[in-house]
Scaffold this active site. Structure first.
Site, PDB file in Angstrom:
ATOM      1  N   HIS A 192      19.404  19.460  48.625  1.00  0.00           N
ATOM      2  CA  HIS A 192      18.777  18.554  47.638  1.00  0.00           C
ATOM      3  C   HIS A 192      18.677  17.157  48.245  1.00  0.00           C
ATOM      4  O   HIS A 192      17.997  16.991  49.263  1.00  0.00           O
ATOM      5  CB  HIS A 192      19.611  18.599  46.348  1.00  0.00           C
ATOM      6  CG  HIS A 192      19.037  17.900  45.165  1.00  0.00           C
ATOM      7  ND1 HIS A 192      17.737  17.457  45.085  1.00  0.00           N
ATOM      8  CD2 HIS A 192      19.615  17.579  43.961  1.00  0.00           C
ATOM      9  CE1 HIS A 192      17.535  16.897  43.906  1.00  0.00           C
ATOM     10  NE2 HIS A 192      18.658  16.936  43.208  1.00  0.00           N
ATOM     11  N   ASP A 227      11.714  14.542  51.868  1.00  0.00           N
ATOM     12  CA  ASP A 227      12.779  14.133  52.801  1.00  0.00           C
ATOM     13  C   ASP A 227      12.376  14.175  54.260  1.00  0.00           C
ATOM     14  O   ASP A 227      13.124  13.726  55.120  1.00  0.00           O
ATOM     15  CB  ASP A 227      13.991  15.059  52.594  1.00  0.00           C
ATOM     16  CG  ASP A 227      14.579  14.865  51.206  1.00  0.00           C
ATOM     17  OD1 ASP A 227      14.603  15.850  50.437  1.00  0.00           O
ATOM     18  OD2 ASP A 227      14.945  13.728  50.882  1.00  0.00           O
ATOM     19  N   HIS A 230      10.061  23.716  49.202  1.00  0.00           N
ATOM     20  CA  HIS A 230      10.380  23.113  47.907  1.00  0.00           C
ATOM     21  C   HIS A 230      10.305  24.198  46.857  1.00  0.00           C
ATOM     22  O   HIS A 230       9.426  25.065  46.912  1.00  0.00           O
ATOM     23  CB  HIS A 230       9.375  21.995  47.571  1.00  0.00           C
ATOM     24  CG  HIS A 230       9.871  21.082  46.500  1.00  0.00           C
ATOM     25  ND1 HIS A 230       9.765  21.387  45.169  1.00  0.00           N
ATOM     26  CD2 HIS A 230      10.502  19.896  46.573  1.00  0.00           C
ATOM     27  CE1 HIS A 230      10.298  20.396  44.463  1.00  0.00           C
ATOM     28  NE2 HIS A 230      10.760  19.485  45.286  1.00  0.00           N
TER      29      HIS A 230
HETATM   30  C1  SDX Z   1      14.632  17.788  47.220  1.00  0.00           C
HETATM   31  O1  SDX Z   1      13.826  20.124  42.963  1.00  0.00           O
HETATM   32  C2  SDX Z   1      13.370  18.999  43.361  1.00  0.00           C
HETATM   33  O2  SDX Z   1      12.438  18.441  42.797  1.00  0.00           O
HETATM   34  C3  SDX Z   1      14.100  18.387  44.530  1.00  0.00           C
HETATM   35  C4  SDX Z   1      13.504  17.107  45.089  1.00  0.00           C
HETATM   36  C5  SDX Z   1      13.608  15.977  44.103  1.00  0.00           C
HETATM   37  O3  SDX Z   1      12.811  15.034  44.207  1.00  0.00           O
HETATM   38  O4  SDX Z   1      14.550  15.987  43.281  1.00  0.00           O
HETATM   39  O5  SDX Z   1      12.149  17.313  45.428  1.00  0.00           O
HETATM   40  C6  SDX Z   1      14.253  16.642  46.342  1.00  0.00           C
HETATM   41  O6  SDX Z   1      15.692  18.320  47.048  1.00  0.00           O
HETATM   42  C7  SDX Z   1      13.643  18.296  48.220  1.00  0.00           C
HETATM   43  C8  SDX Z   1      14.179  19.538  49.012  1.00  0.00           C
HETATM   44  C9  SDX Z   1      15.115  19.017  50.119  1.00  0.00           C
HETATM   45  N1  SDX Z   1      15.784  20.162  50.787  1.00  0.00           N
HETATM   46  C10 SDX Z   1      15.439  20.533  52.031  1.00  0.00           C
HETATM   47  O7  SDX Z   1      14.512  20.040  52.660  1.00  0.00           O
HETATM   48  C11 SDX Z   1      16.334  21.627  52.617  1.00  0.00           C
HETATM   49  C12 SDX Z   1      15.462  22.634  53.360  1.00  0.00           C
HETATM   50  N2  SDX Z   1      14.680  23.391  52.373  1.00  0.00           N
HETATM   51  C13 SDX Z   1      15.201  24.646  51.909  1.00  0.00           C
HETATM   52  O8  SDX Z   1      16.591  24.727  51.837  1.00  0.00           O
HETATM   53  C14 SDX Z   1      14.433  25.207  50.722  1.00  0.00           C
HETATM   54  O9  SDX Z   1      13.111  25.142  51.032  1.00  0.00           O
HETATM   55  C15 SDX Z   1      14.646  24.593  49.366  1.00  0.00           C
HETATM   56  C16 SDX Z   1      16.084  24.568  48.979  1.00  0.00           C
HETATM   57  C17 SDX Z   1      14.090  23.225  49.307  1.00  0.00           C
HETATM   58  C18 SDX Z   1      13.868  25.443  48.361  1.00  0.00           C
HETATM   59  O10 SDX Z   1      14.461  26.656  48.380  1.00  0.00           O
HETATM   60  P1  SDX Z   1      13.818  27.880  47.554  1.00  0.00           P
HETATM   61  O11 SDX Z   1      12.638  27.512  46.769  1.00  0.00           O
HETATM   62  O12 SDX Z   1      14.960  28.504  46.853  1.00  0.00           O
HETATM   63  O13 SDX Z   1      13.244  28.752  48.683  1.00  0.00           O
HETATM   64  P2  SDX Z   1      13.949  30.048  49.115  1.00  0.00           P
HETATM   65  O14 SDX Z   1      15.315  29.683  49.563  1.00  0.00           O
HETATM   66  O15 SDX Z   1      13.755  31.056  48.023  1.00  0.00           O
HETATM   67  O16 SDX Z   1      13.070  30.437  50.362  1.00  0.00           O
HETATM   68  C19 SDX Z   1      11.914  31.218  50.217  1.00  0.00           C
HETATM   69  C20 SDX Z   1      11.672  31.742  51.624  1.00  0.00           C
HETATM   70  C21 SDX Z   1      12.925  32.379  52.225  1.00  0.00           C
HETATM   71  O17 SDX Z   1      12.483  33.334  53.194  1.00  0.00           O
HETATM   72  P3  SDX Z   1      12.394  34.911  52.717  1.00  0.00           P
HETATM   73  O18 SDX Z   1      13.720  35.271  52.097  1.00  0.00           O
HETATM   74  O19 SDX Z   1      11.241  34.974  51.756  1.00  0.00           O
HETATM   75  O20 SDX Z   1      12.124  35.657  54.011  1.00  0.00           O
HETATM   76  O21 SDX Z   1      11.342  30.635  52.482  1.00  0.00           O
HETATM   77  C22 SDX Z   1      12.352  30.502  53.474  1.00  0.00           C
HETATM   78  C23 SDX Z   1      13.559  31.243  52.969  1.00  0.00           C
HETATM   79  O22 SDX Z   1      14.359  31.698  54.059  1.00  0.00           O
HETATM   80  N3  SDX Z   1      12.618  29.071  53.588  1.00  0.00           N
HETATM   81  C24 SDX Z   1      12.744  28.432  54.744  1.00  0.00           C
HETATM   82  C25 SDX Z   1      12.925  27.082  54.404  1.00  0.00           C
HETATM   83  N4  SDX Z   1      12.906  26.955  53.076  1.00  0.00           N
HETATM   84  C26 SDX Z   1      12.711  28.189  52.568  1.00  0.00           C
HETATM   85  N5  SDX Z   1      12.729  28.868  56.015  1.00  0.00           N
HETATM   86  C27 SDX Z   1      12.902  27.916  56.981  1.00  0.00           C
HETATM   87  N6  SDX Z   1      13.085  26.586  56.725  1.00  0.00           N
HETATM   88  C28 SDX Z   1      13.101  26.155  55.465  1.00  0.00           C
HETATM   89  N7  SDX Z   1      13.274  24.856  55.192  1.00  0.00           N
END
Ligand code: SDX
Length: 396
Positions: free
Chosen positions: A229, A331, A271
């Site tokens: 997050h 971010d 996201h």
């Molecule tokens: C913020 O909610 C908000 O509004 C938050 C925010 C705000 O203003 O408050 O926008 C701020 O928190 C932005 C997000 C910051 N976090 C990151 O950048 C961390 C990296 N991102 C990931 O951890 C992830 O993308 C999340 C946590 C942001 C979202 O996770 P989801 O929607 O639960 O996605 P998921 O885990 O279900 O992934 C779906 C697929 C998976 O692959 P499969 O199982 O389908 O094979 O996408 C892949 C994941 O492995 N995946 C990624 C990835 N993010 C998702 N693969 C590689 N790198 C990534 N960053």
């Protein structure tokens, strides 16, 4: 039909609450605060004007903004006793740890139980939190660096005051760089609210029991701290620095992010809601580029930016990311701007919390103001054991 747009029943069933503050369309990459597009607010508004809009629901007129600005400016000081909280922390404590503790402790100085049902007092609480967060944030940085706490200056605007409290020294004059003040204002506006993200939902759930707003926001700060997050901006820079320092090329890291057996993820990518570009990331990338251009070609952050840009280009040409709608989020580039301003890594999420305070307190206020609000009580799908009888220990 629920007014402005039609919900599908499935959406309503999964929606955790109703709110009139922020609207997101993840497929179209739309973000609006009280109906105003984030792109227009980023270009034309100030952070305090956005705070007024988010809390009160309308853009202020000239007098309303002047009065609001005056109120915030005159509430930036902390009770002097609160300084002692800092000295209870180790010098190397993460500033988010300090933030969680000090914001929660505001309850002991500025809250009395009957207040949450008085709209006027809820507004005063919002004013206090918006005003005091920069002081609390800057003091956590000063304490960690063994520097004297600097008191806010009423002659400075909100963002200039924060930079003054962060970087000025009693031994010499300090004037915040207008370039950095402008960049900070933009980051604060873009991070001010974002619908029902994890930390805002935490504030709503904590506040729904009737807990005081300072305690509820302290819980929200704790949730924001996580690398999935608000902690992602710090994690992005660590990732970019690793790439710059390593012998591996960017493609190697993209391959790792795709590898199911590798826990590595591209920080700042993906996201839960946006399945298109995060509109904030588009604005921040442009601002970052402009800032680095103004700092000159030999600025020390260009390599980080170029690495981020290369990472984005390779990832967005890769089917793995495109198929999963993984784009840069808020971010991905913001940390480079903060670094260029001289803000250390461990203060990135503190600044995110400083900006998001107005979103948190606006959502808390909206919930408490609703006479029908009830304590939040999420349910679960039980996956445990079938009913069974107790087994004496000698028979186990
Ligand atoms: C913020 O909610 C908000 O509004 C938050 C925010 C705000 O203003 O408050 O926008 C701020 O928190 C932005 C997000 C910051 N976090 C990151 O950048 C961390 C990296 N991102 C990931 O951890 C992830 O993308 C999340 C946590 C942001 C979202 O996770 P989801 O929607 O639960 O996605 P998921 O885990 O279900 O992934 C779906 C697929 C998976 O692959 P499969 O199982 O389908 O094979 O996408 C892949 C994941 O492995 N995946 C990624 C990835 N993010 C998702 N693969 C590689 N790198 C990534 N960053």
């Amino acid at each position: 039909e629920l007014g402005y747009f039609t919900y599908d029943p499935g959406f309503v069933a999964t929606a955790s609450c109703h709110s009139a503050i922020t609207y997101l369309d993840g497929d179209k990459g739309v973000l609006e605060y009280r109906g105003y597009p984030i792109e227009q607010l980023a270009e034309k508004s100030s952070f305090l004007e956005v705070c007024y809009l988010l809390f009160h629901g309308e853009l202020p007129n000239e007098k309303e903004l002047t009065d609001f600005d005056q109120i915030i400016t005159t509430h930036t000081m902390l009770n002097e006793q609160m300084k002692r909280f800092y000295s209870g922390f180790r010098r190397d404590a993460h500033p988010m740890a300090t933030m969680v503790g000090v914001v929660g402790a505001l309850s002991a100085f500025y809250h009395h139980d009957e207040d949450i049902h008085d709209p006027k007092h809820r507004m005063i609480t919002a004013h206090r939190l918006i005003a005091k967060m920069p002081t609390i944030a800057a003091w956590s940085y000063r304490y960690a660096n063994g520097q004297p706490m600097v008191y806010p200056k009423n002659s400075l605007d909100y963002s200039s005051n924060f930079l003054y409290m962060m970087f000025s020294m009693p031994t010499e004059e300090y004037t915040p760089d207008p370039l950095f003040v402008k960049a900070l204002e933009l980051l604060l506006i873009l991070h001010a609210d974002h619908e029902q993200n994890a930390s805002t939902s935490t504030v709503r759930l904590a506040g729904s029991s009737g807990a005081n707003p300072f305690a509820a926001l302290s819980a929200g700060i704790a949730s924001l701290w996580g690398p999935a997050h608000g902690g992602a901006n710090e994690a992005v820079i660590r990732m970019l620095q690793d790439i710059v320092d390593s012998d591996n090329d960017v493609a190697h890291y993209v391959a790792r992010a795709k590898d199911k057996d590798d826990r590595f993820r591209l920080m700042g990518f993906g996201h839960r809601v946006y399945k298109n570009f995060d509109p904030r990331a588009v604005i921040i990338r442009k601002t970052c580029l402009e800032l680095l251009e103004q700092l000159g070609p030999d600025n020390q952050y260009q390599e980080l930016f170029d690495t981020a840009k290369e990472l984005e280009e390779i990832a967005l040409a890769d089917e793995y990311f495109v198929k999963r709608n993984l784009y840069p989020n808020v971010d991905f580039y913001s940390g480079i701007i903060l670094l260029a301003m001289g803000i250390p890594l461990n203060m990135f999420t503190v600044i995110f919390a400083m900006a998001r305070t107005v979103g948190w307190i606006s959502h808390w206020n909206e919930m408490i103001a609703d006479d029908d609000f009830r304590i939040g009580r999420p349910r679960q799908l039980y996956l445990g054991s079938e009913p069974r009888d107790y087994v004496e220990i000698e028979n186990r």
